[in-house]
Design an enzyme around this catalytic site. Structure first.
Site, PDB file in Angstrom:
ATOM      1  N   TYR A   1     -12.732  -1.056  12.183  1.00 55.30           N
ATOM      2  CA  TYR A   1     -11.356  -0.621  11.929  1.00 55.30           C
ATOM      3  C   TYR A   1     -10.501  -0.848  13.169  1.00 55.30           C
ATOM      4  CZ  TYR A   1      -7.431   2.593  11.123  1.00 55.30           C
ATOM      5  OH  TYR A   1      -6.179   3.147  10.998  1.00 55.30           O
TER       6      TYR A   1
ATOM      7  N   SER B   1      -2.400   1.361  14.501  1.00 54.14           N
ATOM      8  CA  SER B   1      -2.998   2.679  14.735  1.00 54.14           C
ATOM      9  C   SER B   1      -3.256   2.845  16.221  1.00 54.14           C
ATOM     10  CB  SER B   1      -4.320   2.790  13.966  1.00 54.14           C
ATOM     11  OG  SER B   1      -5.067   3.927  14.380  1.00 54.14           O
TER      12      SER B   1
ATOM     13  N   ILE C   1       1.255   7.256   4.188  1.00 56.06           N
ATOM     14  CA  ILE C   1       2.360   6.793   5.018  1.00 56.06           C
ATOM     15  C   ILE C   1       3.229   5.807   4.256  1.00 56.06           C
ATOM     16  CG2 ILE C   1       2.933   5.439   7.072  1.00 56.06           C
ATOM     17  CD1 ILE C   1       0.399   6.668   8.385  1.00 56.06           C
ATOM     18  N   GLY C   2       2.603   4.914   3.492  1.00 51.50           N
ATOM     19  CA  GLY C   2       3.354   3.927   2.745  1.00 51.50           C
ATOM     20  C   GLY C   2       4.309   4.548   1.748  1.00 51.50           C
TER      21      GLY C   2
ATOM     22  N   GLY D   1       0.816  -1.211   0.000  1.00 52.69           N
ATOM     23  CA  GLY D   1       0.000   0.000   0.000  1.00 52.69           C
ATOM     24  C   GLY D   1       0.843   1.252   0.000  1.00 52.69           C
ATOM     25  N   SER D   2       1.809   1.316  -0.919  1.00 49.23           N
ATOM     26  CA  SER D   2       2.808   2.392  -0.850  1.00 49.23           C
ATOM     27  C   SER D   2       2.724   3.397  -1.989  1.00 49.23           C
ATOM     28  CB  SER D   2       4.219   1.783  -0.808  1.00 49.23           C
ATOM     29  OG  SER D   2       4.398   0.806  -1.810  1.00 49.23           O
ATOM     30  N   THR D   3       1.578   3.505  -2.623  1.00 54.79           N
ATOM     31  CA  THR D   3       1.436   4.489  -3.700  1.00 54.79           C
ATOM     32  C   THR D   3       1.057   5.871  -3.178  1.00 54.79           C
ATOM     33  OG1 THR D   3      -0.868   3.827  -4.075  1.00 54.79           O
ATOM     34  CG2 THR D   3       0.830   2.736  -5.414  1.00 54.79           C
ATOM     35  N   SER D   4       0.724   5.955  -1.899  1.00 56.58           N
ATOM     36  CA  SER D   4       0.357   7.248  -1.316  1.00 56.58           C
ATOM     37  C   SER D   4       0.493   7.165   0.198  1.00 56.58           C
ATOM     38  CB  SER D   4      -1.082   7.641  -1.691  1.00 56.58           C
ATOM     39  OG  SER D   4      -2.012   6.705  -1.155  1.00 56.58           O
TER      40      SER D   4
END
Length: 262
Positions: A152, A139, A19-20, A14-17
């Site tokens: 969540y 989180s 924190i990632g 999940g690194s396209t935006s």
């Protein structure tokens, strides 16, 4: 202190935006080779373009890692990683009595099972080489379960249990497993959630985010939302050689939201 990932292969899911992406960029700046992951090829390509010259040491993998098939494809293309950052996740405010079974399952598959599968796939290679880092991005909601996002919070608490248990399972191997617990953070997702308030109030995004923190996370000590780079700094450190005696830990980067001295 000089943190250096030269020669290390790193996966940030999940690194396209958000924190990632910030973590992936930090690893690249420290000399690592990083696999950028997103659900679509378009999002992966856009992230690689945003990285500029740093993208020379990055590889893209498009696939929804909440699905077992995508995890298998990733393993086939990239059989080994030295560092795995289980970052991919979803959130959505919704009242408990309106959350259907399918949504509970979607949150579990995305926020929990993706990290389980990825860690199960890559930890044995780390053990064989005598070194590795696995980090779950949880989180503060894992501890302060939000009443409007119980599904969540549940998924984030599950990450803490898995991280601690896996750290104990890998005791003495040279592989550490930790969780990082951000508080309210100005990621693209949060910015989108706050966009209506920004447009209607005329306030800056930072001010609206600060107002949100004060209203909904009143125990915050910094009294503002964190920036993604501030969370990435902790991720980079706990993945480094220098963090060799930190394992099984839940590391808070929550701006003091969790009102506890432990």
């Amino acid at each position: 202190m000089k943190i250096d990932f030269t020669g290390r292969h790193i996966l940030v899911t999940g690194s396209t935006s958000g924190i990632g992406f910030a973590a992936a960029k930090g690893f690249l700046e420290a000399g690592g080779h990083v696999v950028i992951n997103g659900r679509s090829q378009g999002s992966v390509d856009a992230a690689l373009q945003r990285l500029g010259p740093l993208a020379e040491n990055a590889t893209g993998f498009a696939g929804d890692l909440s699905e077992e098939g995508a995890c298998q494809q990733l393993l086939a293309q990239h059989p080994d990683f030295d560092v795995v950052i289980n970052n991919m996740g979803i959130f959505n405010p919704q009242d408990f009595f309106e959350i259907p079974d399918s949504e509970w399952q979607r949150f579990f598959d995305t926020n929990v099972m993706s990290g389980v599968r990825i860690s199960r796939a890559y930890a044995p290679g780390m053990v064989e080489r005598g070194w590795g880092r696995i980090v779950f991005i949880s989180s503060e909601s894992a501890i302060n379960i939000p009443s409007d996002m119980i599904h969540y919070g549940f998924s984030k608490t599950a990450q803490l249990a898995i991280s601690r248990g896996l750290a104990k399972r890998l005791a003495g191997t040279g592989v550490t497993v930790n969780s990082v617990l951000p508080g309210p953070t100005l990621s693209e997702g949060v910015a989108e959630m706050l966009k209506p308030e920004v447009e209607s109030s005329g306030k800056s995004l930072e001010q609206v985010a600060a107002d949100f923190v004060v209203a909904h996370r009143g125990s915050s000590i910094i009294r503002r939302a964190s920036h993604v780079d501030e969370i990435a700094n902790m991720i980079i450190y706990v993945s480094s050689e220098q963090a060799s005696s930190t394992t099984g830990a839940a590391l808070r980067v929550d701006g003091g939201v969790v009102d506890s001295i432990f």
